[in-house]
Design a protein around this motif. Structure first.
Motif, PDB file in Angstrom:
ATOM      1  N   ASP A  77      36.513  34.264  22.763  1.00  0.00           N
ATOM      2  CA  ASP A  77      37.041  34.538  24.098  1.00  0.00           C
ATOM      3  C   ASP A  77      37.227  33.222  24.854  1.00  0.00           C
ATOM      4  N   ILE A  78      38.455  32.958  25.338  1.00  0.00           N
ATOM      5  CA  ILE A  78      38.742  31.707  26.041  1.00  0.00           C
ATOM      6  C   ILE A  78      39.017  31.938  27.534  1.00  0.00           C
ATOM      7  N   THR A  79      38.653  33.087  28.061  1.00  0.00           N
ATOM      8  CA  THR A  79      38.898  33.383  29.468  1.00  0.00           C
ATOM      9  C   THR A  79      38.098  32.447  30.363  1.00  0.00           C
ATOM     10  N   PRO A  80      38.743  31.691  31.259  1.00  0.00           N
ATOM     11  CA  PRO A  80      37.996  30.831  32.190  1.00  0.00           C
ATOM     12  C   PRO A  80      37.300  31.672  33.244  1.00  0.00           C
ATOM     13  N   LYS A  81      36.325  31.079  33.898  1.00  0.00           N
ATOM     14  CA  LYS A  81      35.487  31.841  34.835  1.00  0.00           C
ATOM     15  C   LYS A  81      36.289  32.466  35.975  1.00  0.00           C
ATOM     16  N   GLU A  82      37.396  31.809  36.402  1.00  0.00           N
ATOM     17  CA  GLU A  82      38.158  32.358  37.520  1.00  0.00           C
ATOM     18  C   GLU A  82      38.969  33.589  37.151  1.00  0.00           C
ATOM     19  N   LEU A  83      39.083  33.896  35.824  1.00  0.00           N
ATOM     20  CA  LEU A  83      39.811  35.086  35.392  1.00  0.00           C
ATOM     21  C   LEU A  83      38.893  36.159  34.821  1.00  0.00           C
ATOM     22  N   LEU A  84      37.596  35.949  34.899  1.00  0.00           N
ATOM     23  CA  LEU A  84      36.658  36.984  34.470  1.00  0.00           C
ATOM     24  C   LEU A  84      36.687  38.143  35.473  1.00  0.00           C
ATOM     25  N   PRO A  85      36.365  39.374  35.030  1.00  0.00           N
ATOM     26  CA  PRO A  85      36.465  40.535  35.925  1.00  0.00           C
ATOM     27  C   PRO A  85      35.737  40.366  37.248  1.00  0.00           C
ATOM     28  N   GLN A  86      34.519  39.823  37.218  1.00  0.00           N
ATOM     29  CA  GLN A  86      33.765  39.691  38.467  1.00  0.00           C
ATOM     30  C   GLN A  86      34.408  38.701  39.430  1.00  0.00           C
ATOM     31  N   ALA A  87      35.062  37.668  38.882  1.00  0.00           N
ATOM     32  CA  ALA A  87      35.741  36.701  39.739  1.00  0.00           C
ATOM     33  C   ALA A  87      37.026  37.294  40.307  1.00  0.00           C
TER      34      ALA A  87
END
Length: 240
Positions: free
Chosen positions: A25-35
């Motif tokens: 998984d390469i999703t950066p923190k700003e695109l995570l569901p909680q963000a």
């Protein structure tokens, strides 16, 4: 950037079963569901997963490169498994881009306009993502003007291709496809680097060998993903 798992050529195609497949998984923190629940970046859509996207048929019809969706209605990279999952791009599925290639003095003395990217400091064609409210042709002109100061509205671009881009941010469910177009100018004109370009340079480009020699002599490196696009532009001019 997390390295993707190795994908054997015989297992890349989605039609081949691979129960053990475990992409990174390469999703950066700003695109995570909680963000995303707190704030959606201006360059991204709000869908935390492809399941939240409701217009997949329309996106498939609009795509530069045809793609399919799986049983969950999640988009699948047209070139097969990437070893990456998640999203590190603005949209799920295809992210549309443009790559304008500008050549002046067509012939033995021809020059190619390249910019120095601010993300990897490599030499590349100007370009970027297409905004939701513009056509590819409008995006070609806008990106050129923003990165080099060139206003080429009176020139008609020659569309060279609409292709997948080997972008480091791609994953199984989000990728980049680009319209590459050639602008031919009668002579070299002044350019000024701006936006996300650190520099703008006219390089001798009678051939790929001459171009890469000139880039190396300047202590720089050609962006690998743009090499085939530039080679195609030079080949097009060589046939005229």
């Amino acid at each position: 950037m997390t390295e993707p798992m190795n994908i054997p050529a015989e297992l890349r195609d989605w039609s081949v079963r691979w129960p053990e497949y475990a992409p990174v998984d390469i999703t950066p923190k700003e695109l995570l569901p909680q963000a995303l629940a707190r704030e959606v970046p201006v360059w991204a859509e709000e869908a935390a997963t492809p399941a939240a996207v409701t217009d997949w048929p329309q996106r498939q019809d609009y795509a530069l490169v045809r793609f399919e969706c799986d049983a969950r209605s999640w988009p699948l990279h047209p070139a097969g498994r990437t070893g990456h999952t998640g999203r590190n791009l603005g949209r799920w599925g295809e992210n549309r881009a443009v790559d304008p290639i500008v050549i002046a003095n067509a012939g033995p003395a021809q020059r190619l306009l390249l910019v120095t990217r601010d993300d990897n400091h490599q030499e590349a064609a100007p370009g970027g993502m297409v905004n939701p409210d513009e056509t590819d042709e409008e995006a070609l002109l806008r990106e050129l003007f923003e990165e080099t100061g060139l206003d080429l509205r009176r020139y008609r671009p020659i569309i060279l291709g609409r292709d997948l881009v080997d972008d480091h941010r791609q994953s199984d469910h989000a990728w980049v496809a680009s319209t590459s177009a050639l602008f031919v100018l009668p002579t070299v004109v002044p350019v000024t680097a701006a936006d996300d370009a650190l520099d703008a340079t006219w390089y001798p480009a009678d051939s790929m060998t001459e171009l890469e020699t000139a880039i190396s002599a300047a202590g720089r490196t050609l962006f690998a993903a743009h090499r085939p696009l530039i080679a195609r532009a030079l080949a097009h001019l060589a046939q005229k």
